[in-house]
Write an enzyme that holds these catalytic residues in place. Structure first.
Site, PDB file in Angstrom:
ATOM      1  N   LEU A  75      -7.408 -23.898  -1.406  1.00  0.00           N
ATOM      2  CA  LEU A  75      -7.996 -25.193  -1.080  1.00  0.00           C
ATOM      3  C   LEU A  75      -9.460 -25.272  -1.489  1.00  0.00           C
ATOM      4  O   LEU A  75      -9.933 -26.323  -1.920  1.00  0.00           O
ATOM      5  CB  LEU A  75      -7.843 -25.463   0.418  1.00  0.00           C
ATOM      6  CG  LEU A  75      -8.176 -26.855   0.939  1.00  0.00           C
ATOM      7  CD1 LEU A  75      -7.360 -27.923   0.219  1.00  0.00           C
ATOM      8  CD2 LEU A  75      -7.923 -26.924   2.445  1.00  0.00           C
ATOM      9  N   GLY A  76     -10.188 -24.200  -1.333  1.00  0.00           N
ATOM     10  CA  GLY A  76     -11.581 -24.183  -1.774  1.00  0.00           C
ATOM     11  C   GLY A  76     -12.574 -24.686  -0.749  1.00  0.00           C
ATOM     12  O   GLY A  76     -13.508 -25.412  -1.085  1.00  0.00           O
ATOM     13  N   HIS A 112       0.815  -1.215   0.000  1.00  0.00           N
ATOM     14  CA  HIS A 112       0.000   0.000   0.000  1.00  0.00           C
ATOM     15  C   HIS A 112       0.849   1.266   0.000  1.00  0.00           C
ATOM     16  O   HIS A 112       0.355   2.348  -0.303  1.00  0.00           O
ATOM     17  CB  HIS A 112      -0.994  -0.002   1.173  1.00  0.00           C
ATOM     18  CG  HIS A 112      -0.409   0.283   2.508  1.00  0.00           C
ATOM     19  ND1 HIS A 112      -0.108  -0.693   3.426  1.00  0.00           N
ATOM     20  CD2 HIS A 112      -0.080   1.455   3.110  1.00  0.00           C
ATOM     21  CE1 HIS A 112       0.367  -0.152   4.528  1.00  0.00           C
ATOM     22  NE2 HIS A 112       0.399   1.159   4.362  1.00  0.00           N
ATOM     23  N   GLY A 124       2.991   6.489   8.290  1.00  0.00           N
ATOM     24  CA  GLY A 124       4.363   6.751   7.856  1.00  0.00           C
ATOM     25  C   GLY A 124       5.319   5.656   8.280  1.00  0.00           C
ATOM     26  O   GLY A 124       6.387   5.478   7.695  1.00  0.00           O
ATOM     27  N   ASN A 125       4.950   4.905   9.339  1.00  0.00           N
ATOM     28  CA  ASN A 125       5.746   3.741   9.729  1.00  0.00           C
ATOM     29  C   ASN A 125       5.559   2.580   8.766  1.00  0.00           C
ATOM     30  O   ASN A 125       6.360   1.629   8.768  1.00  0.00           O
ATOM     31  CB  ASN A 125       5.371   3.261  11.131  1.00  0.00           C
ATOM     32  CG  ASN A 125       6.105   3.985  12.233  1.00  0.00           C
ATOM     33  OD1 ASN A 125       5.529   4.795  12.940  1.00  0.00           O
ATOM     34  ND2 ASN A 125       7.390   3.717  12.365  1.00  0.00           N
ATOM     35  N   SER A 126       4.495   2.607   7.979  1.00  0.00           N
ATOM     36  CA  SER A 126       4.192   1.484   7.087  1.00  0.00           C
ATOM     37  C   SER A 126       5.402   1.143   6.213  1.00  0.00           C
ATOM     38  O   SER A 126       5.981   2.010   5.562  1.00  0.00           O
ATOM     39  CB  SER A 126       3.003   1.833   6.189  1.00  0.00           C
ATOM     40  OG  SER A 126       1.811   1.866   6.923  1.00  0.00           O
ATOM     41  N   ASP A 134       0.385  -7.644   1.430  1.00  0.00           N
ATOM     42  CA  ASP A 134       0.728  -6.225   1.610  1.00  0.00           C
ATOM     43  C   ASP A 134       2.241  -6.037   1.677  1.00  0.00           C
ATOM     44  O   ASP A 134       2.763  -5.328   2.549  1.00  0.00           O
ATOM     45  CB  ASP A 134       0.060  -5.636   2.855  1.00  0.00           C
ATOM     46  CG  ASP A 134       0.064  -4.106   2.831  1.00  0.00           C
ATOM     47  OD1 ASP A 134       0.335  -3.536   1.752  1.00  0.00           O
ATOM     48  OD2 ASP A 134      -0.194  -3.483   3.874  1.00  0.00           O
TER      49      ASP A 134
END
Length: 500
Positions: free
Chosen positions: A290-291, A132, A236-238, A166
């Site tokens: 796996l479904g 992101h 901002g740490n992301s 992510d």
């Protein structure tokens, strides 16, 4: 007489023995009772503080600030450095232009800037961050800039990305960089010390410390089970690293709970390690599917199905891996490849960590008996793309953006990103008027905007379009130093416009 004495002595000895035995048993019972003690920890090293400062000092140079610039249609423009509408009021007065137009008269666009963090993981400039952080914010494309701890800035390209986890891997053109070691997160213990480094709210290289608060947290944001930490994490740490006291990366900080305090989450680095080769190759990450629809095995299901641990199969998707393997609704999956399954989150994490096409042994509990079946996992992304097509949507493009080539032409629009026209003859100023500015250009970065009047290039006055063109040609693609005035000639400023 002697016989009576012997009997008395014998009885006395027997009584003494019984008393001794009783006292011994009593002492044993008392000792046994005393062994029931509260749980305590025989902690060592309480006289020493954890080496937070050493971790911060050594690992800070491996952390970078990432700026992501996107171009979004039909939003009010605010200059990223000078400061929004006040900047335009300076030139045009209140109520002046609020947006920049594309050079070809297209829709209005705004430059949208966001920031994040990353950690260098190779001396050649590979950087781990969040998906992101590098994703476009709604525009047609975006540009990434990385600032290292020594203040240098680099353009970055995307090597690979995984939206579900992510995670993204980007690269800058540099060498011999300090880099962090990727550790492992599976053996982390709750309560273990950790350190977070990042750029919250643009405050570069902020260090916070805390502990691992929990493991296996599910946030409904993908397939990952997150680490929870109380180390302070903010916007901002992301993308920044979560480190153990050895300085090893054990997680990539990715999210916070805004309703709480010191509730942050990080992607476990062990999950990143499983896909790092695919990220480096630039190919879409292959993730098994796996479904089934898993449910928690609560007390009601335990009583009904006669099993104490596992995950209930609520639904089975026809034609998917579980269906082909013979899994049935109300089966209980107790293990995958011999590893116990305790919750639906465990199941999702374990399956999604495998690649499409891999085989997986499922231990099932069905009708009071245990059995084992083998499933060949499907491709999670391929299935989701198919569902998007069936819903009339376009599949998500996971290809890395291609770097733009250098524009060598002296054509003003191509070289500098803006266009001009002669001033109206009625205007008392002499020069040229800016008619459009590409928001993706250095000119937009520097604050050039539609309607501004250019009266000088360098120290040379330009009274006409021909004179302006002659000065641009003379610059031969170097930075243009433009003297700018508002249309009424009251406000003035000099702008340095570098070539693209």
């Amino acid at each position: 007489m002697n016989r009576q004495v012997k009997q008395v002595l014998g009885l006395s000895a027997f009584a003494a023995g019984c008393m001794a035995l009783g006292m011994g048993l009593s002492h044993g019972w008392q000792a046994s009772a005393q062994e029931e003690r509260p749980v305590v920890v025989d902690a060592k090293g309480l006289d020493r503080l954890p080496p937070i400062a050493e971790v911060a000092e050594k690992l800070n140079p491996t952390v970078v600030a990432i700026t992501n610039t996107s171009f979004v249609k039909n939003r009010r423009f605010e200059h990223p450095q000078v400061g929004g509408q006040d900047f335009f009021d300076f030139f045009f007065g209140p109520g002046g232009p609020q947006q920049r137009r594309t050079p070809r008269g297209g829709e209005d666009e705004q430059r949208a800037v966001s920031g994040g963090s990353g950690v260098i993981i190779s001396p050649a400039g590979e950087i781990l961050t969040n998906y992101h952080v590098i994703a476009s914010m709604g525009g047609s494309d975006n540009a990434l800039e990385v600032k290292t701890s020594d203040g240098k800035s680099y353009k970055a390209t995307v090597l690979g990305k995984d939206k579900e986890l992510d995670i993204a891997l980007i690269k800058i053109d540099a060498a011999h960089l300090p880099f962090a070691k990727l550790g492992e997160s599976d053996s982390l213990r709750i309560g273990e010390w950790v350190v977070a480094i990042g750029n919250p709210f643009g405050l570069e290289h902020t260090v916070t410390q805390g502990i691992i608060s929990a493991k296996g947290r599910k946030l409904d944001t993908g397939v990952s089970s997150f680490l929870q930490t109380d180390a302070a994490i903010n916007r901002g740490n992301s993308g920044g690293p979560l480190l153990n006291l050895k300085g090893e990366v054990v997680g990539i900080n990715t999210a916070i709970n805004p309703a709480g305090q010191n509730i942050g989450f990080a992607v476990p680095i062990s999950q990143v390690n499983r896909i790092i080769k695919e990220l480096r190759s630039g190919k879409p990450v292959s993730r098994g599917y796996l479904g089934i629809g898993p449910l928690e095995l609560d007390q009601a299901y335990q009583d009904a199905l006669g099993v104490k641990a596992g995950v209930v199969v609520s639904t089975v998707e026809k034609g998917q891996a579980a269906d082909k393997a013979g899994v049935q609704r109300l089966d209980v999956i107790t293990a995958l490849d011999g590893q116990p399954v305790r919750s639906p989150e465990d199941l999702v994490t374990m399956v999604s960590s495998r690649r499409a096409g891999e085989t997986l042994k499922l231990t099932l509990w069905r009708d009071g008996k245990s059995l084992t079946v083998t499933a060949t996992l499907g491709d999670r992304k391929a299935l989701e793309d198919q569902r998007r097509r069936e819903a009339g949507e376009e599949p998500e493009d996971e290809q890395a953006p291609k770097p733009q080539g250098d524009l060598k032409s002296i054509n003003l629009e191509k070289a500098y990103g803006f266009t001009v026209e002669p001033l109206d003859v009625k205007n008392r100023l002499k020069g040229v008027v800016v008619t459009s500015v590409d928001p993706r250009s250095p000119a937009a970065d520097r604050g050039l905007a539609q309607g501004m009047v250019i009266t000088e290039v360098g120290r040379q006055p330009v009274n006409s379009l021909a004179e302006f063109n002659a000065q641009v040609k003379k610059a031969s693609g170097r930075t243009l130093l433009l003297f700018i005035q508002s249309p009424n000639g009251v406000q003035k400023v000099t702008l340095a416009i570098p070539p693209r």
